[in-house]
Design an enzyme around this catalytic site. Structure first.
Site, mmCIF file in Angstrom:
data_model
loop_
_atom_site.group_PDB
_atom_site.id
_atom_site.type_symbol
_atom_site.label_atom_id
_atom_site.label_comp_id
_atom_site.label_asym_id
_atom_site.label_seq_id
_atom_site.Cartn_x
_atom_site.Cartn_y
_atom_site.Cartn_z
ATOM 1 N N GLU A 154 0.878 3.915 1.812
ATOM 2 C CA GLU A 154 1.317 4.349 3.140
ATOM 3 C C GLU A 154 2.477 3.503 3.654
ATOM 4 O OE1 GLU A 154 -3.302 4.574 3.431
ATOM 5 O OE2 GLU A 154 -1.811 3.519 2.212
ATOM 6 N N HIS A 186 0.862 -1.184 0.000
ATOM 7 C CA HIS A 186 0.000 0.000 0.000
ATOM 8 C C HIS A 186 0.902 1.239 0.000
ATOM 9 C CE1 HIS A 186 -3.964 -1.785 1.762
ATOM 10 N NE2 HIS A 186 -3.380 -2.625 0.928
#
Length: 163
Positions: free
Chosen positions: A58, A56
């Site tokens: 993040e 992901h």
């Protein structure tokens, strides 16, 4: 620049990352981590490219930021991300001690900052985050809407071609 202008500037950089993801056929989510006015990490989703569920935006940005400053504690940083973090990313945000998270669009299906859970503000954890939501939400959400619209249209087109 004032605080609102800075949030818009850095979210604009996260949107640029999201656009890179879309160009690769990835869900358009981008993230930027800032410390003392300097971008120390940029990333975008790479799950399809890597075939790895944990890539992901993040998490990739957190990894890059930790390498950049040679520390797992990302104190005095702000994370800008185009979509509300999921439970996995919210956990990584807490574990890396990021004190501030700014996100664009809410994620009603998996958002764990405000939508489904409030993990970043749960006082049972030893760390909480200041959260700013809906920064450039329309632009961030529009990227996702357009991406999934195009994906559905392409699937329909392929289906028609097979008939």
């Amino acid at each position: 620049m004032n605080g609102i202008e800075l949030d818009h500037y850095y979210m604009g950089l996260a949107i640029e990352e999201a656009e890179k993801a879309a160009a690769k056929g990835e869900v358009p989510i981008g993230a930027v981590i800032v410390q003392d006015g300097h971008v120390i990490a940029r990333a975008h989703n790479l799950r399809e490219t890597t075939q790895n569920a944990v890539t992901h935006a993040e998490l990739l940005a957190i990894q890059e930021a930790c390498q950049t400053i040679s520390n797992w504690r990302l104190e005095n940083t702000s994370l800008y991300v185009t979509l509300e973090p999921c439970p996995m990313c919210a956990g990584a945000i807490l574990q890396s001690r990021i004190p501030r998270v700014v996100y664009g669009a809410r994620d009603i299906k998996a958002g764990s900052v405000d939508s489904l859970y409030r993990l970043l503000n749960d006082e049972r954890f030893n760390h909480q985050c200041e959260v700013t939501e809906n920064v450039m939400a329309e632009e961030c959400g529009g990227l996702l809407t357009q991406f999934f619209r195009t994906l559905r249209e392409n699937k329909k087109k392929k289906k028609r071609e097979l008939l």
